[in-house]
Design a protein around this motif. Structure first.
Motif: not given
Length: 282
Positions: A169-186
């Motif tokens: 769960p921790i690694a999966m959530t970290a991966g999901n947040f890491t992928r979502s962050a560039p979308m939010a920055i854009a």
């Protein structure tokens, strides 16, 4: 008891997140896109540090998040923030959790999960309690705000469904947040002309990202491993109740007979839908 504890702590985090969003956006302390970007980016950084510290390997566990879940997380967060610019808390909660219910229960039925009479009755009672709770604040919603909140609820339902059975769960959530962050920055780049940042608004966004979103969603993915899709959808109807009492405790809001009665109906409905199923499980 472990599942119950995880679920309770998760729901508390969800409710706290709702309060933080209300305080930041309702107080005009930060613009909604910047709030979302800080929320997702800070959550990603915190979770990456946690993964590296505790050594939960995404490679060995076979789970490092996915672009699909990352997009669902971003869609939920950005639509949620933008919707509350034009919606009040009551109608927003009703649309959000209505969309979550339809998405998750619909997915459960499609996958062959059977709902008994007690589950249908409990789900209906809990949702009716939510309608009664927010009824004084219900008015004709802004169409765009309603559409955004509906999309937010669907995206959150999808994100929750995709997290069931997460082996790490921790690694999966970290991966999901890491992928979502560039979308939010854009999104922030596109909305740069509307940027509004105050120190307290930034603090609320960072608290939401690191604590109530990042760590809260890790607990949610852990809890989802032991909950059916229907159970996971129904228990979330307690979040507006917890948030309402949080408003009483931290925002000096008043306890009304409506809040007490609606809370009893919602909690009773959730208990009927969840505990009945547990009792019947082998």
């Amino acid at each position: 008891m472990r599942v119950v504890s995880l679920t309770v702590f998760t729901l508390l985090a969800f409710a706290a997140n709702s309060l933080l969003c209300r305080m930041a956006l309702g107080g005009h302390l930060i613009d909604p896109v910047s709030f979302t970007t800080l929320r997702l980016a800070s959550g990603a950084l915190a979770l990456i540090l946690i993964v590296r510290t505790i050594g939960e390997s995404a490679k060995t566990q076979g789970a490092a998040g996915s672009w699909g879940s990352g997009f669902a997380l971003f869609a939920y967060a950005i639509a949620f923030s933008l919707a509350y610019v034009s919606l009040d808390a009551g109608v927003g909660a009703l649309i959000l959790f209505g969309a979550v219910q339809l998405t998750m229960i619909g997915s459960a039925l499609k996958s062959g999960e059977k709902l008994g009479t007690a589950q249908w009755a409990g789900s209906a009672a809990a949702f009716a309690g939510l309608v009664y709770l927010v009824m004084p604040g219900i008015s004709a919603p802004d169409p765009l705000g309603a559409l955004l909140m509906c999309g937010s609820g669907i995206a959150w339902g999808v994100y929750s469904i995709r997290g069931r059975g997460a082996p790490a769960p921790i690694a999966m959530t970290a991966g999901n947040f890491t992928r979502s962050a560039p979308m939010a920055i854009a999104a922030s780049v596109l909305a740069v002309s509307a940027v509004h940042l105050e120190p307290y608004g930034i603090l609320l966004a960072l608290t939401s990202g690191i604590l109530t979103s990042g760590l809260g969603y890790v607990l949610w993915y852990k809890a989802l491993r032991s909950l059916t899709t229907t159970q996971a959808s129904v228990v979330q109807l307690t979040v507006p109740v917890i948030a309402a009492f949080g408003g009483v405790a931290f925002l000096s809001e008043e306890v009304s007979p409506r809040l007490v009665f609606a809370s009893a109906v919602i909690l009773g409905g959730v208990g009927l839908a969840v505990l009945k199923r547990t009792a019947q499980s082998p």
